[in-house]
Write a protein that holds these residues in place. Structure first.
Motif, PDB file in Angstrom:
ATOM      1  N   ARG A 152      38.353  36.165  23.641  1.00  0.00           N
ATOM      2  CA  ARG A 152      38.645  35.322  22.490  1.00  0.00           C
ATOM      3  C   ARG A 152      39.809  34.365  22.727  1.00  0.00           C
ATOM      4  NH1 ARG A 152      37.275  40.235  18.271  1.00  0.00           N
ATOM      5  NH2 ARG A 152      35.030  40.106  18.643  1.00  0.00           N
ATOM      6  N   ILE A 153      40.465  34.473  23.877  1.00  0.00           N
ATOM      7  CA  ILE A 153      41.546  33.531  24.167  1.00  0.00           C
ATOM      8  C   ILE A 153      41.359  32.829  25.511  1.00  0.00           C
ATOM      9  CG2 ILE A 153      43.248  34.679  22.693  1.00  0.00           C
ATOM     10  CD1 ILE A 153      44.504  35.841  25.257  1.00  0.00           C
ATOM     11  N   VAL A 154      40.181  32.981  26.114  1.00  0.00           N
ATOM     12  CA  VAL A 154      39.905  32.211  27.333  1.00  0.00           C
ATOM     13  C   VAL A 154      39.156  30.936  26.963  1.00  0.00           C
ATOM     14  CG1 VAL A 154      39.851  34.232  28.844  1.00  0.00           C
ATOM     15  CG2 VAL A 154      37.723  33.377  27.861  1.00  0.00           C
ATOM     16  N   ASP A 155      39.385  29.901  27.741  1.00  0.00           N
ATOM     17  CA  ASP A 155      38.715  28.619  27.563  1.00  0.00           C
ATOM     18  C   ASP A 155      37.400  28.668  28.332  1.00  0.00           C
ATOM     19  OD1 ASP A 155      37.838  26.027  27.496  1.00  0.00           O
ATOM     20  OD2 ASP A 155      39.715  25.137  28.216  1.00  0.00           O
ATOM     21  N   TRP A 156      36.278  28.697  27.616  1.00  0.00           N
ATOM     22  CA  TRP A 156      34.975  28.839  28.260  1.00  0.00           C
ATOM     23  C   TRP A 156      34.518  27.559  28.936  1.00  0.00           C
ATOM     24  CZ3 TRP A 156      33.220  33.435  29.407  1.00  0.00           C
ATOM     25  CH2 TRP A 156      33.718  34.528  28.693  1.00  0.00           C
ATOM     26  N   THR A 161      39.332  30.377  34.944  1.00  0.00           N
ATOM     27  CA  THR A 161      39.799  31.559  34.209  1.00  0.00           C
ATOM     28  C   THR A 161      38.687  32.306  33.486  1.00  0.00           C
ATOM     29  OG1 THR A 161      40.348  30.190  32.288  1.00  0.00           O
ATOM     30  CG2 THR A 161      42.136  30.670  33.850  1.00  0.00           C
ATOM     31  N   CYS A 162      37.696  31.596  32.950  1.00  0.00           N
ATOM     32  CA  CYS A 162      36.735  32.276  32.076  1.00  0.00           C
ATOM     33  C   CYS A 162      35.883  33.298  32.814  1.00  0.00           C
ATOM     34  CB  CYS A 162      35.867  31.259  31.338  1.00  0.00           C
ATOM     35  SG  CYS A 162      34.626  30.420  32.342  1.00  0.00           S
ATOM     36  N   VAL A 163      35.719  33.159  34.114  1.00  0.00           N
ATOM     37  CA  VAL A 163      34.889  34.105  34.866  1.00  0.00           C
ATOM     38  C   VAL A 163      35.635  35.405  35.171  1.00  0.00           C
ATOM     39  CG1 VAL A 163      33.601  32.218  35.927  1.00  0.00           C
ATOM     40  CG2 VAL A 163      35.561  33.203  37.146  1.00  0.00           C
ATOM     41  N   LEU A 164      36.945  35.425  34.932  1.00  0.00           N
ATOM     42  CA  LEU A 164      37.778  36.541  35.369  1.00  0.00           C
ATOM     43  C   LEU A 164      37.832  37.703  34.392  1.00  0.00           C
ATOM     44  CD1 LEU A 164      40.892  34.577  36.686  1.00  0.00           C
ATOM     45  CD2 LEU A 164      38.925  35.382  38.003  1.00  0.00           C
ATOM     46  N   TYR A 214      44.674  28.786  24.660  1.00  0.00           N
ATOM     47  CA  TYR A 214      43.891  29.419  25.718  1.00  0.00           C
ATOM     48  C   TYR A 214      44.769  29.882  26.883  1.00  0.00           C
ATOM     49  CZ  TYR A 214      39.915  27.277  23.319  1.00  0.00           C
ATOM     50  OH  TYR A 214      38.987  26.903  22.391  1.00  0.00           O
ATOM     51  N   VAL A 215      44.276  30.874  27.612  1.00  0.00           N
ATOM     52  CA  VAL A 215      44.937  31.353  28.823  1.00  0.00           C
ATOM     53  C   VAL A 215      44.905  30.262  29.888  1.00  0.00           C
ATOM     54  CG1 VAL A 215      44.845  33.030  30.701  1.00  0.00           C
ATOM     55  CG2 VAL A 215      44.284  33.746  28.364  1.00  0.00           C
ATOM     56  N   ARG A 216      46.069  29.976  30.469  1.00  0.00           N
ATOM     57  CA  ARG A 216      46.162  29.047  31.601  1.00  0.00           C
ATOM     58  C   ARG A 216      46.856  29.772  32.751  1.00  0.00           C
ATOM     59  NH1 ARG A 216      42.290  25.817  29.773  1.00  0.00           N
ATOM     60  NH2 ARG A 216      42.836  24.846  27.767  1.00  0.00           N
ATOM     61  N   MET A 217      46.411  29.486  33.965  1.00  0.00           N
ATOM     62  CA  MET A 217      46.910  30.246  35.114  1.00  0.00           C
ATOM     63  C   MET A 217      46.972  29.389  36.358  1.00  0.00           C
ATOM     64  SD  MET A 217      45.395  33.809  36.690  1.00  0.00           S
ATOM     65  CE  MET A 217      43.809  33.072  37.140  1.00  0.00           C
ATOM     66  N   ASP A 218      48.071  29.543  37.092  1.00  0.00           N
ATOM     67  CA  ASP A 218      48.197  29.006  38.439  1.00  0.00           C
ATOM     68  C   ASP A 218      47.754  30.116  39.389  1.00  0.00           C
ATOM     69  OD1 ASP A 218      49.027  28.257  40.988  1.00  0.00           O
ATOM     70  OD2 ASP A 218      50.899  27.353  40.303  1.00  0.00           O
TER      71      ASP A 218
END
Length: 333
Positions: A152-156, A161-164, A214-218
């Motif tokens: 519910r907080i990943v950007d599809w 990120t969404c595949v993780l 949304y979750v953002r990640m390096d």
């Protein structure tokens, strides 16, 4: 006065009903013009499928299922519980806490209940806190839950990120003991590795959501940091307990990325055959990751009485930690 310790006497877990494999996810993303594949996801992460919460399923409900499973496994009635700690990044509401809602659903009537937020490292932080509180002599039996609905907080629309991520919950029952079950624990954080490395920056102000929700990640930065922090943490917690890597019988790392897990095991010097792997089936379930994997290993008798178990996780903050446990529970029949 004799020394008080804590030990794990039960484990439990819960997953949503819907399992989505890589091909199904790739097909869904493809409909929106986002190209990925089973091979691309599997090669980079080791993930083959994940469970995604259906509409209407709440974080508290998942926590309840995992907690009841752990209570049943331990043979403990909810009335005996006097401490509840829930590690979650995705509560159903700002307040009351998920732990308070869980207490109501379980029918517990005494003690303390609170949430703890350390993202993927949350369960390790919560377990360490529960152990410390039991050691005071005030609390006798605790439920520690790690639960998240990350979908519910990943950007599809963000393939990186969404595949993780997947959704789920895991729980343990801790009990006061005259002999040590939890042997040592180490918690660490580096706040300079902030939300620009891994984070979700949204907040509520004046009834409106502000910032990126949304979750953002390096990813590369997180990979390097996870490998270095968990390997060093493992060495530190083993030193605290007066043990060596050869004493570890079972390794339960954060199930975020198979390549990270393998790299950490290699740096620590742990035989990969001792490593519990569920990331292929669950994806990264954040705070639920370690207790889900632990319950899976316990129920399949991959952990035996008197085994030394190392649990580790790393999450946004960046926060990380390790817990070393002597398994005192009898094998499942």
């Amino acid at each position: 006065m004799p020394q008080i310790y804590s030990k794990i006497i039960g484990t439990g877990s819960a997953l949503p009903q819907r399992a989505t494999d890589n091909q199904a996810l790739a097909d869904e993303l493809g409909l929106r013009g986002i190209q990925t594949s089973d091979e691309w996801i599997r090669t980079r992460t080791g993930i083959e499928k994940r469970y995604l919460a259906e509409r209407g399923l709440t974080t508290t409900q998942l926590a309840e299922r995992a907690a009841k499973s752990a209570l049943w496994d331990a043979g403990v009635d909810p009335s005996e519980i006097d401490l509840i700690i829930v590690a979650t990044t995705t509560p159903d509401m700002i307040f009351p806490s998920t732990a308070c809602q869980l207490q109501k659903l379980l029918g517990c009537s005494k003690g303390a209940a609170f949430d703890l937020q350390a993202v993927c490292a949350g369960f390790i932080y919560a377990l360490t806190n529960a152990d410390a509180l039991i050691r005071t002599g005030v609390y006798k039996k605790a439920i520690v839950v790690g639960v998240d609905i990350m979908s519910r907080i990943v950007d599809w629309d963000d393939r990186s990120t969404c595949v993780l991520f997947g959704d789920g919950a895991g729980a343990v029952i801790l009990e006061a003991s005259n002999e040590p079950g939890i042997l040592a624990a180490r918690l660490s954080v580096d706040g300079t590795l902030d939300e620009n490395v891994l984070g979700c920056k949204a907040f509520i102000n004046g009834g409106e959501v502000h910032g990126d929700p949304y979750v953002r990640m390096d990813g590369q930065h997180v990979f390097r940091m996870a490998v270095s922090s968990m390997s060093e943490s493992a060495k530190a917690v083993l030193s605290d307990a007066g043990l060596s890597v050869e004493d570890i019988d079972c390794y339960v790392p954060h199930q975020a990325n198979l390549r990270i897990m393998q790299k950490v095991a290699q740096k620590i010097g742990i035989d990969e055959n001792k490593m519990v792997v569920t990331v292929n089936r669950h994806g990264n379930t954040s705070a639920a990751s370690v207790p889900l994997a632990l319950d899976n290993a316990a129920r399949h008798n991959d952990i035996k009485k008197n085994d030394i178990v190392l649990m580790q996780a790393v999450g946004a903050g960046m926060a990380w930690g390790s817990v070393l446990v002597k398994w005192t529970k009898e094998n499942n029949q």
